[in-house]
Design an enzyme around this catalytic site. Structure first.
Site, mmCIF file in Angstrom:
data_model
loop_
_atom_site.group_PDB
_atom_site.id
_atom_site.type_symbol
_atom_site.label_atom_id
_atom_site.label_comp_id
_atom_site.label_asym_id
_atom_site.label_seq_id
_atom_site.Cartn_x
_atom_site.Cartn_y
_atom_site.Cartn_z
ATOM 1 N N PRO A 99 7.765 -35.978 -10.138
ATOM 2 C CG PRO A 99 7.750 -35.259 -12.355
ATOM 3 C CD PRO A 99 8.168 -34.837 -10.977
ATOM 4 C CB VAL A 100 7.029 -41.727 -9.377
ATOM 5 C CG1 VAL A 100 7.618 -43.054 -8.911
ATOM 6 C CG2 VAL A 100 6.216 -41.111 -8.248
ATOM 7 N N GLY A 103 14.204 -39.616 -12.763
ATOM 8 C CA GLY A 103 15.507 -38.958 -12.713
ATOM 9 C C GLY A 103 15.526 -37.667 -11.930
ATOM 10 C CG LEU A 104 12.970 -34.823 -12.323
ATOM 11 C CD1 LEU A 104 11.692 -34.027 -12.531
ATOM 12 C CD2 LEU A 104 14.179 -33.993 -12.776
ATOM 13 N N GLY A 105 14.847 -37.451 -8.606
ATOM 14 C CA GLY A 105 15.157 -37.683 -7.185
ATOM 15 C C GLY A 105 13.942 -37.878 -6.295
ATOM 16 C CB SER A 106 10.393 -38.852 -6.856
ATOM 17 O OG SER A 106 10.333 -40.238 -7.021
ATOM 18 C CB ALA A 109 12.643 -35.772 -2.527
ATOM 19 C CG ASP A 150 20.135 -39.158 -7.086
ATOM 20 O OD1 ASP A 150 20.970 -38.622 -7.821
ATOM 21 O OD2 ASP A 150 19.152 -39.790 -7.520
#
Ligand code: PMV
Length: 312
Positions: A99-100, A103-106, A109, A150
């Protein structure tokens, strides 16, 4: 065609305070990934790069993007790092299941996947440290003072104990450890959240330094709890970290709602993960309860949920 990918990430403990030199713990989230594919084009001028990134609605040539566009910046930097002065036209296709802006590092990545795919395509290997350093340059576009956590956890794809300016310490989690991730669906804007914390720190440095110190202590105790395989202690430390993040002003009512739902359906602890003010929360759970906690999060308004085993 050359392809490479990079994982998402979760900050287990210590976000924001990590920008101010305190330790933090992050783990990779390999269940969601960004992928980059590189293919030489039969036609097109030398040095031209066609960029196809349908997840963000981008289909264009590299030279039409501003040099500080994250995708342009990473391509320019990889070319520079690999000393590629000229090359046949190529197409770079980027996809991501992360998900953009949540907070998940898109973004990180995507950067690491592009670094890996281009270096593979041009046959010049880059080690993990170099991949991380290149992605760090892009992190700087998002906010002026990235800690570097990150890019480190995404490039290493291992749990890391991170202190800004020090070599990261990868570690392994010996006990089966299950996290449920829940997305508020609200965007988390890292530069706004980090900027707000900076303004608040400037206005009341003593109070914020004390909050950062307390988060640092929670992280140290969290590292010890993981070593001891004490998940109950780790869950309680996640709750303490969340209370401190809330005091810092980076939670939101939607995050609080999901965190409350996770705790009242049996999570050992829950907190926001990443910059906050939206984005994702994480809950530490017994594996057997993950499904019912995911359902509770969905009922409380989560737009997306995921169960991730981060243990051995
Ligand atoms: O961009 P996010 O949501 O993954 O947040 C990064 C973590 C922060 O500690 C808030 C910022 C940083 O540079 O470490």
């Amino acid at each position: 065609m050359t392809a490479a990918s990079a994982c998402g990430k979760i900050i287990l403990l210590g976000e924001h305070a990590v920008v101010y030199g305190r330790p933090a713990l992050a783990v990779p989230l390999p269940q969601v990934r960004a992928t980059a594919e590189v293919e030489t084009l039969e036609q097109g001028e030398a040095g031209a790069v066609r960029i196809e990134a349908p997840d963000v609605g981008l289909s264009t040539w590299l030279h039409t993007l501003k040099p500080d566009h994250p995708l342009a910046k990473i391509v320019h930097m990889v070319r520079q790092a690999l000393k590629i002065e000229d090359h046949p036209a190529l197409e770079l296709r980027v996809r991501s299941s992360i998900p953009v802006a949540s907070g998940l590092g898109s973004g990180t990545a995507v950067s690491v996947a592009i670094v890996r795919a281009l270096s593979k395509h041009w046959g010049v290997p880059l080690n993990t440290e170099q991949q991380s350093a290149l992605a760090y340059e892009v992190e700087k576009l998002h906010h002026g003072t990235p800690s570097g956590i990150d890019n480190t956890v995404v490039a290493y794809e291992q749990p890391v104990h991170f202190i800004r300016g020090e070599a990261p310490k990868p570690f392994s989690i010996g006990t089966s450890t299950t996290l449920v991730v829940g997305d508020t669906g609200q965007r988390s804007n890292t530069s706004v959240a980090v900027g707000n914390v900076r303004k608040a720190w400037q206005a009341d440095t003593a109070r914020y330094e004390a909050l950062f110190d307390r988060i640092g202590e929670v992280v140290d105790r969290g590292r010890a709890a993981i070593k001891a395989g004490d998940l109950a202690a780790l869950g309680s430390l996640m709750d303490q970290n969340q209370a401190l993040l809330q005091e810092m002003g980076v939670s939101s009512s939607e995050l609080e709602m999901l965190i409350k739902a996770a705790r009242s359906s049996g999570a050992l602890g829950a907190k926001l993960s990443g910059a906050g003010m939206g984005g994702n929360m994480i809950a530490l759970v017994d594996a057997a309860e993950a499904g019912s906690i995911e359902k509770a999060l969905q009922a409380a308004g989560a737009k997306w949920t995921l169960t991730a085993e981060v243990g051995p």
